[in-house]
Design an enzyme around this catalytic site. Sequence first.
Site, PDB file in Angstrom:
ATOM      1  N   LEU A   1      49.711  38.315  40.329  1.00 36.17           N
ATOM      2  CA  LEU A   1      50.668  39.014  40.755  1.00 36.17           C
ATOM      3  C   LEU A   1      50.181  40.428  41.382  1.00 36.17           C
ATOM      4  O   LEU A   1      50.786  40.871  42.467  1.00 36.17           O
ATOM      5  CB  LEU A   1      51.893  39.285  39.695  1.00 36.17           C
ATOM      6  CG  LEU A   1      52.678  37.918  39.753  1.00 36.17           C
ATOM      7  CD1 LEU A   1      53.844  38.386  38.377  1.00 36.17           C
ATOM      8  CD2 LEU A   1      53.628  37.880  40.930  1.00 36.17           C
TER       9      LEU A   1
ATOM     10  N   GLY B   1      47.658  39.049  34.871  1.00 32.72           N
ATOM     11  CA  GLY B   1      48.173  39.973  35.878  1.00 32.72           C
ATOM     12  C   GLY B   1      47.574  39.970  37.363  1.00 32.72           C
ATOM     13  O   GLY B   1      47.898  40.522  38.261  1.00 32.72           O
TER      14      GLY B   1
ATOM     15  N   ASP C   1      50.605  36.609  33.305  1.00 34.13           N
ATOM     16  CA  ASP C   1      49.179  36.462  32.205  1.00 34.13           C
ATOM     17  C   ASP C   1      48.301  37.680  32.266  1.00 34.13           C
ATOM     18  O   ASP C   1      48.675  38.643  31.682  1.00 34.13           O
ATOM     19  CB  ASP C   1      48.860  35.021  32.523  1.00 34.13           C
ATOM     20  CG  ASP C   1      47.568  34.460  31.547  1.00 34.13           C
ATOM     21  OD1 ASP C   1      47.947  34.761  30.452  1.00 34.13           O
ATOM     22  OD2 ASP C   1      46.946  33.729  31.694  1.00 34.13           O
TER      23      ASP C   1
ATOM     24  N   ARG D   1      54.837  19.718  34.972  1.00 36.12           N
ATOM     25  CA  ARG D   1      55.661  20.529  35.590  1.00 36.12           C
ATOM     26  C   ARG D   1      57.052  20.155  35.542  1.00 36.12           C
ATOM     27  O   ARG D   1      58.001  20.900  35.700  1.00 36.12           O
ATOM     28  CB  ARG D   1      55.308  20.706  36.895  1.00 36.12           C
ATOM     29  CG  ARG D   1      53.767  21.316  37.147  1.00 36.12           C
ATOM     30  CD  ARG D   1      53.874  21.565  38.658  1.00 36.12           C
ATOM     31  NE  ARG D   1      52.357  21.990  39.289  1.00 36.12           N
ATOM     32  CZ  ARG D   1      51.833  23.196  39.026  1.00 36.12           C
ATOM     33  NH1 ARG D   1      52.401  24.181  38.383  1.00 36.12           N
ATOM     34  NH2 ARG D   1      50.581  23.489  39.387  1.00 36.12           N
TER      35      ARG D   1
ATOM     36  N   ASP E   1      56.306  31.986  37.807  1.00 41.76           N
ATOM     37  CA  ASP E   1      56.515  31.525  36.566  1.00 41.76           C
ATOM     38  C   ASP E   1      55.799  32.417  35.491  1.00 41.76           C
ATOM     39  O   ASP E   1      56.736  32.371  34.503  1.00 41.76           O
ATOM     40  CB  ASP E   1      56.057  30.215  36.412  1.00 41.76           C
ATOM     41  CG  ASP E   1      54.412  30.042  36.775  1.00 41.76           C
ATOM     42  OD1 ASP E   1      53.784  31.105  37.084  1.00 41.76           O
ATOM     43  OD2 ASP E   1      53.669  29.073  36.698  1.00 41.76           O
TER      44      ASP E   1
ATOM     45  N   GLY F   1      53.856  27.026  40.530  1.00 40.38           N
ATOM     46  CA  GLY F   1      54.571  27.255  39.297  1.00 40.38           C
ATOM     47  C   GLY F   1      56.243  27.787  39.511  1.00 40.38           C
ATOM     48  O   GLY F   1      56.811  27.704  38.473  1.00 40.38           O
TER      49      GLY F   1
END
Length: 183
Positions: A109, A106, A104, A166, A101, A44
Site C-alpha cells: 500500500l 505496509g 500487512d 481465494r 485485502d 486480493g
Amino acid sequence: MPGDDVSKILVSEDDIKVRVLELAEEISENYKNESFVLVGVLKGAFIFLSDLVKSIKSRCSIDFIVTSSYGLTGTSFSGKVKLLKDISQPIKGKNVIVVDDILDTGSTLNFVLEHLSSYEPKSLEICTLLSKPDRRRINIDAKYVGFTIPDEFVVGYGLGYNEEYRNLPYVGVLKEEIWKVRA
Ligand code: IMP
Ligand code: MG
C-alpha cells in the site's frame, strides 16, 4: 476441498457481510455530495471490492491496479513491489479510495499510495478488509479497516496462497503444514 486446509475460521461469512455493509455506509456518508474512484488492488481485493461497491450509495467509478511482490515465496515477502498494471482513467483532482485485502508489512500500500499520489488526486484514502498491525514495517494510515487480526497467515474471501483458496467465503488460518511443506 480447499476448506480442509484451514485450521480455524478467523472471520465468518456473516461477520464479513455485516462489516462490509458498515464500511459501505460509512463511505456513502462521507461522499454524500462528491463522487470518487475506487481503485482495487488485484488480485486480493476482487471479492471485497465487489461486495463493497454493491452497497455504496454515492456516485463512484471503479478501477484496478495490479502489483506483484518481488521474491514472494510462500508466506514471506521481500518488501519490493512492482507495478504490473496501472489504472486506466485519469484521477487528477478526484477523490480516490484504494481498496485492498490486507495491510500487512505496509510495503504494497505504501507503493500504491506513492504511485497514485504522483497523479495528483484531490484526496487519497485506504480501505482494507484486514490489518495485521504486528507485522507493520511502514506506517500506513488506513481510514477504513474491516478487521484487525493477529499475525497468522490467512486465506479466503480473495486472499490466496499459491493462487489457491481465494474462493473460500470466509477468512481462515491456513494450516501450518500446508505452507511449511510447500514454501
Ligand atoms: P504487505 O506486506 O502489506 O505489502 O502485503 C504483501 C502482500 O502479501 C499483499 O499482496 C498481501 O495481499 C499479501 N498478504 C499479506 N498477508 C497475507 C496473508 O495472511 N494471506 C494472504 N496474503 C497476504
Ligand atoms: Mg493484496
